[in-house]
Design a protein around this motif. Structure first.
Motif, PDB file in Angstrom:
ATOM      1  N   GLN A  22      28.823  51.072  39.615  1.00 42.13           N
ATOM      2  CA  GLN A  22      30.127  50.791  40.716  1.00 42.13           C
ATOM      3  C   GLN A  22      31.237  50.764  40.011  1.00 42.13           C
ATOM      4  OE1 GLN A  22      28.864  47.496  43.586  1.00 42.13           O
ATOM      5  NE2 GLN A  22      27.136  47.216  41.989  1.00 42.13           N
ATOM      6  N   ARG A  23      32.224  51.107  40.728  1.00 44.39           N
ATOM      7  CA  ARG A  23      33.751  50.790  40.222  1.00 44.39           C
ATOM      8  C   ARG A  23      34.140  49.682  40.943  1.00 44.39           C
ATOM      9  NH1 ARG A  23      33.745  56.622  40.444  1.00 44.39           N
ATOM     10  NH2 ARG A  23      33.953  57.319  38.464  1.00 44.39           N
ATOM     11  N   LEU A  24      35.322  49.053  40.400  1.00 41.65           N
ATOM     12  CA  LEU A  24      36.202  48.115  40.882  1.00 41.65           C
ATOM     13  C   LEU A  24      36.872  48.608  42.153  1.00 41.65           C
ATOM     14  CD1 LEU A  24      37.600  46.680  37.611  1.00 41.65           C
ATOM     15  CD2 LEU A  24      35.621  45.961  38.782  1.00 41.65           C
ATOM     16  N   HIS A  25      37.307  47.518  42.871  1.00 45.51           N
ATOM     17  CA  HIS A  25      38.002  48.012  44.083  1.00 45.51           C
ATOM     18  C   HIS A  25      39.287  48.773  43.715  1.00 45.51           C
ATOM     19  CE1 HIS A  25      39.815  47.628  48.079  1.00 45.51           C
ATOM     20  NE2 HIS A  25      39.045  46.852  48.408  1.00 45.51           N
ATOM     21  N   PRO A  26      39.561  49.989  44.691  1.00 51.58           N
ATOM     22  CA  PRO A  26      40.652  50.900  44.119  1.00 51.58           C
ATOM     23  C   PRO A  26      41.899  50.177  44.437  1.00 51.58           C
ATOM     24  CG  PRO A  26      39.087  51.841  45.917  1.00 51.58           C
ATOM     25  CD  PRO A  26      38.661  50.480  45.642  1.00 51.58           C
ATOM     26  N   LEU A  27      42.052  48.993  44.986  1.00 46.99           N
ATOM     27  CA  LEU A  27      43.280  48.340  44.888  1.00 46.99           C
ATOM     28  C   LEU A  27      43.670  47.783  43.633  1.00 46.99           C
ATOM     29  CD1 LEU A  27      43.085  46.435  48.317  1.00 46.99           C
ATOM     30  CD2 LEU A  27      44.895  48.076  47.804  1.00 46.99           C
ATOM     31  N   SER A  28      42.617  47.639  42.577  1.00 47.08           N
ATOM     32  CA  SER A  28      42.944  47.123  41.444  1.00 47.08           C
ATOM     33  C   SER A  28      44.050  48.167  40.462  1.00 47.08           C
ATOM     34  CB  SER A  28      41.830  46.958  40.640  1.00 47.08           C
ATOM     35  OG  SER A  28      41.114  48.373  40.439  1.00 47.08           O
ATOM     36  N   ILE A  29      44.162  49.586  40.916  1.00 49.57           N
ATOM     37  CA  ILE A  29      44.995  50.173  40.531  1.00 49.57           C
ATOM     38  C   ILE A  29      46.630  49.857  40.731  1.00 49.57           C
ATOM     39  CG2 ILE A  29      45.835  52.713  40.509  1.00 49.57           C
ATOM     40  CD1 ILE A  29      42.984  53.516  41.189  1.00 49.57           C
ATOM     41  N   VAL A  30      46.559  49.414  42.035  1.00 45.65           N
ATOM     42  CA  VAL A  30      47.975  49.026  42.664  1.00 45.65           C
ATOM     43  C   VAL A  30      48.291  47.774  42.031  1.00 45.65           C
ATOM     44  CG1 VAL A  30      49.291  48.324  44.686  1.00 45.65           C
ATOM     45  CG2 VAL A  30      47.412  50.127  44.807  1.00 45.65           C
ATOM     46  N   SER A 113      32.965  32.012  36.634  1.00 48.42           N
ATOM     47  CA  SER A 113      34.084  31.573  37.302  1.00 48.42           C
ATOM     48  C   SER A 113      34.960  32.707  38.068  1.00 48.42           C
ATOM     49  CB  SER A 113      35.090  30.888  36.057  1.00 48.42           C
ATOM     50  OG  SER A 113      35.615  31.861  35.215  1.00 48.42           O
ATOM     51  N   LEU A 114      35.487  32.264  39.112  1.00 46.00           N
ATOM     52  CA  LEU A 114      36.032  33.200  39.939  1.00 46.00           C
ATOM     53  C   LEU A 114      37.707  32.668  39.803  1.00 46.00           C
ATOM     54  CD1 LEU A 114      34.017  33.284  43.313  1.00 46.00           C
ATOM     55  CD2 LEU A 114      33.863  34.700  41.205  1.00 46.00           C
ATOM     56  N   GLU A 115      38.641  33.847  39.984  1.00 39.82           N
ATOM     57  CA  GLU A 115      40.129  33.691  39.927  1.00 39.82           C
ATOM     58  C   GLU A 115      40.899  34.492  40.704  1.00 39.82           C
ATOM     59  OE1 GLU A 115      42.970  34.989  36.716  1.00 39.82           O
ATOM     60  OE2 GLU A 115      42.103  33.196  36.086  1.00 39.82           O
ATOM     61  N   GLN A 116      41.650  33.886  41.629  1.00 41.91           N
ATOM     62  CA  GLN A 116      42.306  34.632  42.529  1.00 41.91           C
ATOM     63  C   GLN A 116      43.675  34.419  42.472  1.00 41.91           C
ATOM     64  OE1 GLN A 116      40.050  33.118  46.350  1.00 41.91           O
ATOM     65  NE2 GLN A 116      40.320  35.207  46.732  1.00 41.91           N
ATOM     66  N   LYS A 117      44.431  35.450  42.132  1.00 43.41           N
ATOM     67  CA  LYS A 117      46.004  35.045  42.098  1.00 43.41           C
ATOM     68  C   LYS A 117      46.656  35.488  43.515  1.00 43.41           C
ATOM     69  CE  LYS A 117      46.581  36.930  37.472  1.00 43.41           C
ATOM     70  NZ  LYS A 117      46.726  35.469  36.872  1.00 43.41           N
ATOM     71  N   LEU A 118      47.835  35.209  43.602  1.00 43.17           N
ATOM     72  CA  LEU A 118      48.199  35.122  45.100  1.00 43.17           C
ATOM     73  C   LEU A 118      48.051  36.415  45.941  1.00 43.17           C
ATOM     74  CD1 LEU A 118      50.020  33.310  47.210  1.00 43.17           C
ATOM     75  CD2 LEU A 118      52.106  34.305  46.218  1.00 43.17           C
ATOM     76  N   VAL A 119      48.662  37.417  45.168  1.00 41.72           N
ATOM     77  CA  VAL A 119      48.362  38.623  45.946  1.00 41.72           C
ATOM     78  C   VAL A 119      46.930  39.093  46.108  1.00 41.72           C
ATOM     79  CG1 VAL A 119      48.838  41.282  45.779  1.00 41.72           C
ATOM     80  CG2 VAL A 119      50.221  39.788  45.063  1.00 41.72           C
ATOM     81  N   SER A 120      46.002  38.686  45.382  1.00 39.71           N
ATOM     82  CA  SER A 120      44.508  39.068  45.454  1.00 39.71           C
ATOM     83  C   SER A 120      43.900  37.971  46.477  1.00 39.71           C
ATOM     84  CB  SER A 120      43.849  38.666  44.304  1.00 39.71           C
ATOM     85  OG  SER A 120      44.167  39.466  42.958  1.00 39.71           O
ATOM     86  N   ARG A 121      44.495  37.087  46.629  1.00 32.00           N
ATOM     87  CA  ARG A 121      44.053  35.957  47.604  1.00 32.00           C
ATOM     88  C   ARG A 121      44.441  36.616  49.132  1.00 32.00           C
ATOM     89  NH1 ARG A 121      46.102  30.207  46.250  1.00 32.00           N
ATOM     90  NH2 ARG A 121      45.023  29.581  48.216  1.00 32.00           N
ATOM     91  N   LEU A 122      45.575  37.401  49.024  1.00 31.81           N
ATOM     92  CA  LEU A 122      46.098  37.878  50.480  1.00 31.81           C
ATOM     93  C   LEU A 122      45.075  39.066  50.624  1.00 31.81           C
ATOM     94  CD1 LEU A 122      49.961  37.501  50.070  1.00 31.81           C
ATOM     95  CD2 LEU A 122      48.349  36.290  51.515  1.00 31.81           C
ATOM     96  N   LEU A 123      44.774  39.674  49.532  1.00 33.17           N
ATOM     97  CA  LEU A 123      43.951  40.814  49.839  1.00 33.17           C
ATOM     98  C   LEU A 123      42.543  40.645  50.011  1.00 33.17           C
ATOM     99  CD1 LEU A 123      45.754  43.490  47.764  1.00 33.17           C
ATOM    100  CD2 LEU A 123      46.007  43.201  49.908  1.00 33.17           C
ATOM    101  N   GLY A 124      42.319  39.522  49.778  1.00 30.30           N
ATOM    102  CA  GLY A 124      40.618  39.175  49.796  1.00 30.30           C
ATOM    103  C   GLY A 124      39.955  39.882  48.515  1.00 30.30           C
ATOM    104  N   LEU A 125      40.708  39.865  47.330  1.00 30.94           N
ATOM    105  CA  LEU A 125      39.726  40.105  46.291  1.00 30.94           C
ATOM    106  C   LEU A 125      39.630  38.880  45.249  1.00 30.94           C
ATOM    107  CD1 LEU A 125      41.910  43.469  45.634  1.00 30.94           C
ATOM    108  CD2 LEU A 125      39.685  43.165  46.817  1.00 30.94           C
ATOM    109  N   ASP A 143      37.578  42.626  37.309  1.00 33.47           N
ATOM    110  CA  ASP A 143      38.717  42.505  38.088  1.00 33.47           C
ATOM    111  C   ASP A 143      38.769  43.195  39.637  1.00 33.47           C
ATOM    112  OD1 ASP A 143      40.750  41.123  36.538  1.00 33.47           O
ATOM    113  OD2 ASP A 143      40.686  42.873  35.228  1.00 33.47           O
ATOM    114  N   ALA A 144      39.348  42.289  40.548  1.00 32.79           N
ATOM    115  CA  ALA A 144      39.430  43.107  41.882  1.00 32.79           C
ATOM    116  C   ALA A 144      38.261  43.539  42.565  1.00 32.79           C
ATOM    117  CB  ALA A 144      40.437  44.198  41.603  1.00 32.79           C
ATOM    118  N   LEU A 145      37.366  42.457  42.475  1.00 30.52           N
ATOM    119  CA  LEU A 145      36.120  42.692  43.432  1.00 30.52           C
ATOM    120  C   LEU A 145      36.498  42.026  44.845  1.00 30.52           C
ATOM    121  CD1 LEU A 145      33.056  41.790  41.247  1.00 30.52           C
ATOM    122  CD2 LEU A 145      33.948  44.075  41.750  1.00 30.52           C
ATOM    123  N   ALA A 146      35.917  42.479  45.729  1.00 29.39           N
ATOM    124  CA  ALA A 146      35.985  41.835  47.104  1.00 29.39           C
ATOM    125  C   ALA A 146      35.307  40.537  46.763  1.00 29.39           C
ATOM    126  CB  ALA A 146      35.104  42.571  48.272  1.00 29.39           C
TER     127      ALA A 146
END
Length: 521
Positions: A22-30, A113-125, A143-146
């Motif tokens: 599998q690949r990471l979520h495409p939003l990881s590019i952004v 361990s899980l980590e969510q930065k602010l933008v990732s929390r808004l995007l559910g990643l 990085d950037a899994l759902a």
């Protein structure tokens, strides 16, 4: 994106039909592109004011080219990063030119361990970090899994470590509705009032440091002597407004400036503490390997589990003022790392002793008992340092007083407060040995009580410096695995005979504990 395979399947089916990579979520590019662009904004500003001579057209073209380059390279890296979750391991393929295929067995994973930065929390990643203990920090990073997939992967590893099969796990509950992740009464938590109190004791000049770093990167916009203190002293002395003030007014101004500086330090500490500790919650985890689950963070939410068997020592931090009000900071030194790669875990950043007691009890570490006797170290610890400081300051004061300004002879008077501080540090430096633990106190202003279970002792060394030999003194150094809050634990300035006896007692206690363990097994 390739659909994620179900994480709940029986082991035989996984062995026959291996899931796709599998690949990471495409939003990881952004997300990664935006982070890289942000890191280059200052560089673009420098180009605009220097090379491009404030030409907006050239700067815009350069910015566009940089944007295309960053997004293109990030997309290529994303396309070449894949992972596969198998029955007993996770495989990660990465690299553009030099390809790397890493296999991480579940048996070797110590922490997820899980980590969510602010933008990732808004995007559910969320970012998943896997640690095996084979190297510093994480050994695998997704990085950037759902968020749902990240939690499922963490639970999958926990189930495997506890011997629970995916089939049984699926029969008991669906992913995301697990009882161990359900909210229950935490062992310790902090509300906003408690975080504010913790911030009051975390004095920091981080805000001034950030402003200074920005100013240094934009120094081409500032006067040539902006960072020269002598320049500002000369400018201040030439100001008629200042010279026209009375001595009392000038002193009051200096005191006001000092108070303002202190206020900035306190304010920075409060802000920094809120950003780091917001929503702090510590829970007991009973599934898999028993441990503590800690969640905290305002902009970056970290969710990590620290297995209890990996805890090496406990550290109680406080200070004269903080201790007067009954506040302490409990940390654990562990072989597991947290979200930032550090292995010093805050378990209770601002707590009373009665709140700390159940946390220590859960970790198998006992606090100080009333009958425990602490031993003092030799007074040479402070008066040797006082002599060295006095001689050093006398030389500095003499040189500056003769060649710079006669008022600098007064530097010699700094020996009084410094010597008194060294004396207080000596008064607080104590140690005690029980049947199962070693207790070491150190520091007066930044007070520390280290509680080291004897079963965690790695090495015991006795060292003598050139200043120790004439007085028959020594330093005992106890090696502890992992962590940076302790490093080697030291007991300074004790008689050489006492040091040898202490070493013998430590080694004997460790041997006894190991023998009991073997017999019990």
């Amino acid at each position: 994106m390739t659909p994620a395979p179900s994480l709940a399947m029986n082991g035989q089916h996984e062995a026959v039909d291996s899931p796709d990579f599998q690949r990471l979520h495409p939003l990881s590019i952004v997300l990664k592109s935006a982070a890289a662009i942000g890191q280059n904004l200052i560089a673009m500003g420098v180009l605009y004011f220097s090379i491009f001579d404030q030409n907006i057209l050239y700067t815009s073209l350069a910015a566009l080219g940089l944007l295309v380059l960053i997004v293109g390279v990030t997309a290529l890296i994303w396309s070449r990063f894949t992972y596969q979750i198998q029955a007993k391991e996770i495989r990660i393929k990465s690299g553009l030119i030099s390809r790397n295929n890493r296999s991480i067995p579940f048996d070797r994973i110590q922490d997820v361990s899980l980590e969510q930065k602010l933008v990732s929390r808004l995007l559910g990643l969320a970012t998943v970090k896997l640690e095996t203990g084979a190297s510093a920090g994480e050994d695998g990073k997704l990085d950037a899994l759902a968020l749902r997939d990240a939690q499922a992967l963490r639970d999958r590893v926990r189930d495997y470590k506890s011997g629970k099969t995916a089939e049984n796990s699926n029969a008991e509950e669906t992913v995301g509705e697990r009882p161990e992740t359900a909210e229950r009464t935490p062992i310790f938590a902090m509300d906003n009032r408690r975080i504010f109190i913790a911030g009051l004791f975390n004095f920091s000049f981080v805000l001034l440091a950030i402003l200074a770093a920005i100013a240094q990167n934009l120094d081409f916009l500032l006067p040539d002597d902006f960072f020269n203190p002598w320049y500002w002293a000369e400018q201040l002395s030439e100001q008629q407004v200042v010279n026209g003030l009375s001595l009392a007014a000038q002193i009051a101004g200096a005191v006001g400036a000092l108070i303002s500086l202190i206020a900035v330090g306190i304010g920075s500490g409060i802000i920094r503490t809120f950003i780091r500790e917001y929503g702090f919650r510590l829970d007991r985890v009973d599934t898999g390997q028993p441990g503590f689950r800690r969640r905290r963070g305002l902009f970056t939410l970290t969710d990590m589990v620290m297995p209890i068997h990996r805890v090496q020592a406990a550290l109680l931090r406080t200070g004269p003022v903080r201790q007067h009000f009954g506040w302490y900071h409990l940390k654990f030194q562990s072989l597991a790392s947290d979200g930032s790669g550090e292995s010093d875990h805050s378990a209770a950043p601002c707590a009373q002793l009665e709140e700390i007691a159940p946390i220590l009890s859960e970790s198998g570490i006992a606090n100080i008992s009333a009958e425990l006797e602490f031993h003092a170290v030799n007074p040479a610890l402070w008066w040797r340092g006082a002599i060295i400081v006095t001689l050093g300051l006398a030389a500095i004061a003499l040189g500056n007083g003769l060649f710079v300004h006669s008022g600098l002879f007064g530097l010699i008077f700094l020996t009084v407060p410094i010597s008194f501080y060294l004396y207080l540090n000596w008064r607080y430096h104590r140690y005690a040995l029980s049947d199962t633990q070693l207790f070491v106190r150190s520091g007066w202003w930044r007070r520390k009580l280290t509680i080291l279970p004897l079963r965690k002792v790695q090495t015991v060394d006795i060292g003598q410096s050139p200043l120790d030999h004439p007085l028959d003194l020594a330093t005992v150094t106890i090696g502890v695995a992992g962590g940076s809050i302790l490093g080697p634990l030291t007991i300074n300035a004790i008689p050489i005979a006492t040091a040898k006896t202490l070493r013998q007692n430590l080694i004997a206690a460790v041997h006894t504990i190991v023998q009991r363990k073997v017999i019990g097994a």
